[in-house]
Design a protein around this motif. Structure first.
Motif, PDB file in Angstrom:
ATOM      1  N   GLN A 133       0.849  -1.182   0.000  1.00  0.00           N
ATOM      2  CA  GLN A 133       0.000   0.000   0.000  1.00  0.00           C
ATOM      3  C   GLN A 133       0.886   1.234   0.000  1.00  0.00           C
ATOM      4  O   GLN A 133       1.789   1.375   0.818  1.00  0.00           O
ATOM      5  CB  GLN A 133      -0.921   0.028   1.218  1.00  0.00           C
ATOM      6  N   VAL A 134       0.634   2.133  -0.951  1.00  0.00           N
ATOM      7  CA  VAL A 134       1.365   3.404  -1.048  1.00  0.00           C
ATOM      8  C   VAL A 134       0.384   4.524  -0.722  1.00  0.00           C
ATOM      9  O   VAL A 134      -0.660   4.633  -1.365  1.00  0.00           O
ATOM     10  CB  VAL A 134       1.982   3.596  -2.448  1.00  0.00           C
ATOM     11  N   THR A 135       0.731   5.338   0.257  1.00  0.00           N
ATOM     12  CA  THR A 135      -0.127   6.451   0.688  1.00  0.00           C
ATOM     13  C   THR A 135       0.526   7.757   0.295  1.00  0.00           C
ATOM     14  O   THR A 135       1.675   8.027   0.654  1.00  0.00           O
ATOM     15  CB  THR A 135      -0.349   6.412   2.214  1.00  0.00           C
ATOM     16  N   VAL A 136      -0.247   8.573  -0.431  1.00  0.00           N
ATOM     17  CA  VAL A 136       0.223   9.892  -0.879  1.00  0.00           C
ATOM     18  C   VAL A 136      -0.642  10.957  -0.195  1.00  0.00           C
ATOM     19  O   VAL A 136      -1.867  10.881  -0.249  1.00  0.00           O
ATOM     20  CB  VAL A 136       0.128  10.035  -2.411  1.00  0.00           C
ATOM     21  N   ILE A 137       0.006  11.922   0.423  1.00  0.00           N
ATOM     22  CA  ILE A 137      -0.696  13.030   1.089  1.00  0.00           C
ATOM     23  C   ILE A 137      -0.268  14.338   0.431  1.00  0.00           C
ATOM     24  O   ILE A 137       0.928  14.624   0.349  1.00  0.00           O
ATOM     25  CB  ILE A 137      -0.387  13.073   2.601  1.00  0.00           C
TER      26      ILE A 137
END
Length: 464
Positions: free
Chosen positions: A455-459
């Protein structure tokens, strides 16, 4: 860099601001303490021009009545303003004997006998005449005068129309005086603080633009006070130095690319000629595969360089629902061609200040990476929280070992298990994506997915 030169200048400016503030407060206190001393109702010395006029009128009166021996006749004419130098309605003369007894008492409604007696009682030295305001009458004296062979004292009463009544009220009430001084000084202080803060705000906005990746000198920074002019000049020099450094870096990478691609092209031409003469062989196929991989790596290196240098591209405010539409549609089609499912929730409403091509390319890189390594499913979710948009891209592939999650965004880093040279690319895709997202003041991190993969989380911050 010129940045270290800026802070001492700004510190010096704020020191000057505090000095001006305390100096202004000192002036306010000084005004409150000194203004009451200018109250005309206090006994004070007579101005030189007025004193000379009084002496002139005294001499004219004394000379005019020198031949009259009846003192009562003289007093009657003085009471009726019948004497040389008289100003009817403006000036009155009052005569006392050497003991201070009134021989020409006031008869005008605006001049009280008590006020005149008070002034005569405190003015007992004819060698030091003074003046004092009573209501609307300014009394001055005494001056010695000789009438009908006897010595007397003469006093002058002049109608006084200033200062205005409200000023006298200020003199009588210190708190009103303080309020008036503050009403006058506060707008001045507000204007002063506004004028001094404008260069600081321009410098702040310029720093915000640099933080957003816009490296452009601003001539407006070199205006204002001397400290801010110097600070603005240093800031612009710093921006120009950064631009020059980035230009040199780009030029170096371009030269390296050219120098690498030239022998690479000759190598592939030689490999093609050998293939034509000798026919297919495993060795020539291996040479061709490695040459293609080397060419791909050079292309990715240039792409990484461009993402580091593209911060000078003009940014635009784009709605989230429109920004990623085309990219998600293409990614869904690509997943279907691979027999996989890409599910996306509805994009929330909101806008973001970005370089559209650069940002979409970064997110697309992450999505395509997830499609490539997933088994069957890729989920993309988006939400808004605390002024930021949070994008989560997760797959159901083999994932990445926990100890390697923090390293997958390093250039050329390759996971030791599934993502080897036979299944992966050059190891630059996630590094390019991280660089682009950081240029948008965002963050990116990897973790284990609830689907079992990565899982890659971009903010990213929303535009205000």
């Amino acid at each position: 860099m010129a940045l270290p030169k800026i802070m001492p200048k700004i510190t010096s400016l704020y020191g000057r601001i505090f000095a001006i503030f305390w100096f202004t407060m000192f002036l306010v206190v000084l005004a409150m303490l000194t203004l009451p001393h200018f109250d005309p109702r206090k006994t004070r010395d007579i101005e030189a021009p007025r004193y000379e006029r009084m002496v002139e009128v005294r001499d004219l009166v004394q000379e005019h009545f020198s031949h009259i021996l009846n003192v009562q006749t003289i007093f009657a004419r003085i009471e009726n303003n019948v004497y040389p130098g008289s100003e009817k309605g403006k000036q009155r003369l009052f005569i006392t004997d050497p003991d201070g007894n009134m021989v020409t008492p006031p008869r005008r409604p605006d001049m009280s006998y008590r006020s005149l007696r008070n002034f005569v009682s405190i003015m007992d030295n004819p060698k030091a005449p003074q003046q004092k305001l009573y209501g609307k009458m300014l009394l001055a004296g005494p001056l010695p005068i000789t009438l009908a062979g006897k010595d007397y004292f003469i006093y002058f009463g002049t109608r006084w129309n200033e200062p205005p009544l409200f000023l006298l009220q200020l003199f009588d009430h210190p708190f009103r005086l303080m309020l008036a001084v503050m009403l006058v000084s506060t707008p001045l202080l507000l204007w002063l603080s506004w004028a001094l803060s404008q260069p600081a705000r321009r410098l702040e906005k310029a720093a915000q633009r640099v933080a957003q990746g816009v490296f452009e000198p601003d001539p407006e920074l070199e205006k204002g006070t001397s400290e801010f002019r110097q600070a603005g000049k240093s800031f612009n020099q710093m921006v120009e130095a950064v631009n020059l450094m980035m230009y040199r870096q780009q030029r170096l990478l371009s030269d390296i690319s050219h120098e690498l691609r030239s022998p690479l092209t000759r190598l592939r031409m030689a490999q093609a000629l050998a293939w034509r003469r000798l026919g297919e062989s495993s060795d020539l196929t291996r040479i061709d595969t490695e040459a293609q991989r080397l060419e791909q790596m050079i292309g990715k290196l240039l792409e990484l360089s461009r993402t580091q240098l593209d911060s000078q591209i003009k940014r635009e405010t784009k709605a989230l629902s429109h920004l990623f539409d085309t990219m998600l549609s293409d990614s869904r089609f690509e997943a279907e061609q691979c027999g996989k499912v890409l599910s996306v929730n509805v994009m929330p409403s909101g806008s973001i200040l970005c370089q559209p091509v650069l940002l979409v390319s970064a997110i697309e890189n992450i999505v395509r990476n997830a499609i490539h390594y997933s088994a069957h499913q890729v989920n993309i979710t988006a939400m808004i929280q605390s002024g930021e948009v949070i994008l989560k891209i997760e797959d159901d592939g083999q994932g990445v070992p926990e100890e390697e999650l923090a390293s997958i965004f390093r250039p050329f880093y390759r996971v030791s298990t599934a993502r080897d040279r036979h299944s992966g690319g050059t190891g630059l895709g996630l590094a390019i994506a991280e660089n682009a997202i950081q240029q948008h003041q965002g963050s990116i991190e990897a973790s284990s997915s609830s689907l079992g993969g990565l899982q890659v989380t971009v903010i990213l911050p929303l535009s205000v």
